[in-house]
Design an enzyme around this catalytic site. Sequence first.
Site, PDB file in Angstrom:
ATOM      1  N   SER A   7       0.863  -1.168  -0.041  1.00  0.00           N
ATOM      2  CA  SER A   7       0.070  -0.041   0.103  1.00  0.00           C
ATOM      3  C   SER A   7       0.991   1.246  -0.105  1.00  0.00           C
ATOM      4  O   SER A   7       1.644   1.424   1.109  1.00  0.00           O
ATOM      5  CB  SER A   7      -0.882  -0.044   1.353  1.00  0.00           C
ATOM      6  OG  SER A   7      -1.142   1.392   1.506  1.00  0.00           O
ATOM      7  N   ASP A  34      -4.386   4.009  -1.896  1.00  0.00           N
ATOM      8  CA  ASP A  34      -5.295   4.179  -0.737  1.00  0.00           C
ATOM      9  C   ASP A  34      -5.940   5.642  -1.007  1.00  0.00           C
ATOM     10  O   ASP A  34      -5.353   6.734  -0.527  1.00  0.00           O
ATOM     11  CB  ASP A  34      -4.821   4.148   0.497  1.00  0.00           C
ATOM     12  CG  ASP A  34      -3.881   2.935   0.776  1.00  0.00           C
ATOM     13  OD1 ASP A  34      -2.849   3.172   0.383  1.00  0.00           O
ATOM     14  OD2 ASP A  34      -4.197   1.887   1.303  1.00  0.00           O
ATOM     15  N   GLY A 142      -8.586   4.363   7.286  1.00  0.00           N
ATOM     16  CA  GLY A 142      -8.161   5.713   7.539  1.00  0.00           C
ATOM     17  C   GLY A 142      -6.633   5.989   7.570  1.00  0.00           C
ATOM     18  O   GLY A 142      -6.159   7.126   7.223  1.00  0.00           O
ATOM     19  N   PHE A 143      -5.856   5.127   8.172  1.00  0.00           N
ATOM     20  CA  PHE A 143      -4.669   5.343   8.522  1.00  0.00           C
ATOM     21  C   PHE A 143      -3.930   3.925   8.476  1.00  0.00           C
ATOM     22  O   PHE A 143      -4.421   2.947   8.749  1.00  0.00           O
ATOM     23  CB  PHE A 143      -4.618   6.044   9.886  1.00  0.00           C
ATOM     24  CG  PHE A 143      -5.198   7.169  10.256  1.00  0.00           C
ATOM     25  CD1 PHE A 143      -6.541   7.222  10.576  1.00  0.00           C
ATOM     26  CD2 PHE A 143      -4.631   8.457   9.719  1.00  0.00           C
ATOM     27  CE1 PHE A 143      -7.096   8.309  10.557  1.00  0.00           C
ATOM     28  CE2 PHE A 143      -5.388   9.500   9.858  1.00  0.00           C
ATOM     29  CZ  PHE A 143      -6.853   9.600  10.121  1.00  0.00           C
ATOM     30  N   GLY A 144      -2.550   4.007   8.178  1.00  0.00           N
ATOM     31  CA  GLY A 144      -1.535   3.051   8.122  1.00  0.00           C
ATOM     32  C   GLY A 144      -1.177   2.478   9.779  1.00  0.00           C
ATOM     33  O   GLY A 144      -1.442   3.514  10.706  1.00  0.00           O
ATOM     34  N   GLY A 145      -0.617   1.366   9.991  1.00  0.00           N
ATOM     35  CA  GLY A 145       0.070   1.437  10.991  1.00  0.00           C
ATOM     36  C   GLY A 145      -1.019   0.996  12.472  1.00  0.00           C
ATOM     37  O   GLY A 145      -0.592   1.032  13.555  1.00  0.00           O
ATOM     38  N   ASP A 171      -6.597  -6.036   4.292  1.00  0.00           N
ATOM     39  CA  ASP A 171      -5.833  -4.735   4.304  1.00  0.00           C
ATOM     40  C   ASP A 171      -6.109  -4.180   5.580  1.00  0.00           C
ATOM     41  O   ASP A 171      -7.029  -3.876   6.263  1.00  0.00           O
ATOM     42  CB  ASP A 171      -6.507  -3.790   3.061  1.00  0.00           C
ATOM     43  CG  ASP A 171      -5.745  -2.580   3.237  1.00  0.00           C
ATOM     44  OD1 ASP A 171      -6.353  -1.861   2.551  1.00  0.00           O
ATOM     45  OD2 ASP A 171      -4.888  -2.139   3.847  1.00  0.00           O
ATOM     46  N   GLY A 172      -4.802  -4.054   6.359  1.00  0.00           N
ATOM     47  CA  GLY A 172      -4.530  -3.281   7.726  1.00  0.00           C
ATOM     48  C   GLY A 172      -4.060  -4.302   8.683  1.00  0.00           C
ATOM     49  O   GLY A 172      -4.825  -5.235   9.096  1.00  0.00           O
TER      50      GLY A 172
HETATM   51  C1  DX5 Z   1      -6.655   1.876   5.486  1.00  0.00           C
HETATM   52  C2  DX5 Z   1      -5.311   1.785   4.621  1.00  0.00           C
HETATM   53  C3  DX5 Z   1      -4.195   1.092   5.550  1.00  0.00           C
HETATM   54  C4  DX5 Z   1      -3.059   0.729   4.614  1.00  0.00           C
HETATM   55  C5  DX5 Z   1      -2.093  -0.495   5.327  1.00  0.00           C
HETATM   56  O1  DX5 Z   1      -6.499   2.478   6.484  1.00  0.00           O
HETATM   57  O2  DX5 Z   1      -5.712   1.033   3.391  1.00  0.00           O
HETATM   58  O3  DX5 Z   1      -4.884  -0.378   5.819  1.00  0.00           O
HETATM   59  O4  DX5 Z   1      -3.481   0.347   3.367  1.00  0.00           O
HETATM   60  O5  DX5 Z   1      -1.829  -0.229   6.555  1.00  0.00           O
HETATM   61  P1  DX5 Z   1      -0.864  -0.871   7.282  1.00  0.00           P
HETATM   62  O6  DX5 Z   1       0.221   0.010   7.575  1.00  0.00           O
HETATM   63  O7  DX5 Z   1      -1.556  -1.321   8.650  1.00  0.00           O
HETATM   64  O8  DX5 Z   1      -0.363  -2.022   6.417  1.00  0.00           O
END
Ligand code: DX5
Length: 216
Positions: A7, A34, A142-145, A171-172
């Site tokens: 991503s 994203d 909405g956010f990674g991590g 995903d996530g």
């Molecule tokens: C939705 C985003 C995240 C990102 C991956 O919030 O789409 O899921 O792609 O996030 P992480 O950093 O958790 O792999």
Amino acid sequence: MIQIVPSILAADLARLGEQVREVHAAGCERVQVDVMDGHFVPNLTFGPDVVRAVKRAAPGLTVEAHLMVERPEQYVSSFASAAADYILVQVESTTSLYRTLTAIREAGSEPGLVLNPGTPVEMLRELVDLVSMVLVMTVEPGFGGQRFIGSSPAKIGRVRDLAPNVEIEVDGGIDTASAPLCAAAGATLLVAGTSVFGHPEGLTAGIRELRRACGG
Ligand code: DX5
């Protein structure tokens, strides 16, 4: 065959072209852009031009546009024109899912449906025949991590039962611990941002470790 789908949300955006070329060189066939509008999710990210830039930087990569936006139907044409190979629509984001998924395919992209953690699998039932893939969100988007939601593998299994012929993506919070759980449950596409682009030894090592965790 498990595919790691980096991503770009977690990429170094100051050198996005280099990063996606490295992702491709590491053997990944697909990346996810994203797309967030600040309304459907409390974050604002990318538009169709970023899809165009990624395709230009690494023409061999398949690009998914994950539309975390309200009224995604208004963006189908622009992302299809930017050559998004897949356009993924949140089940929760429009009242006209049938029309939107049909419009994506007519525009030349592959349609997919996305389920947020709180959305029941049953919401897919009438639409399964319209999609090429289903994305099961394993965090609130909405956010990674963020932390992987532990009940996700069971939900993947329910999607598999309802849609046995459709590719399932997650995903996530996908890392070396959660990735094999999702793969064992039936997911074949694993979106990963932090565990790839945030890996201390670089993204190629991050991709390699995720593959190994899934027996690859
Ligand atoms: C939705 C985003 C995240 C990102 C991956 O919030 O789409 O899921 O792609 O996030 P992480 O950093 O958790 O792999």
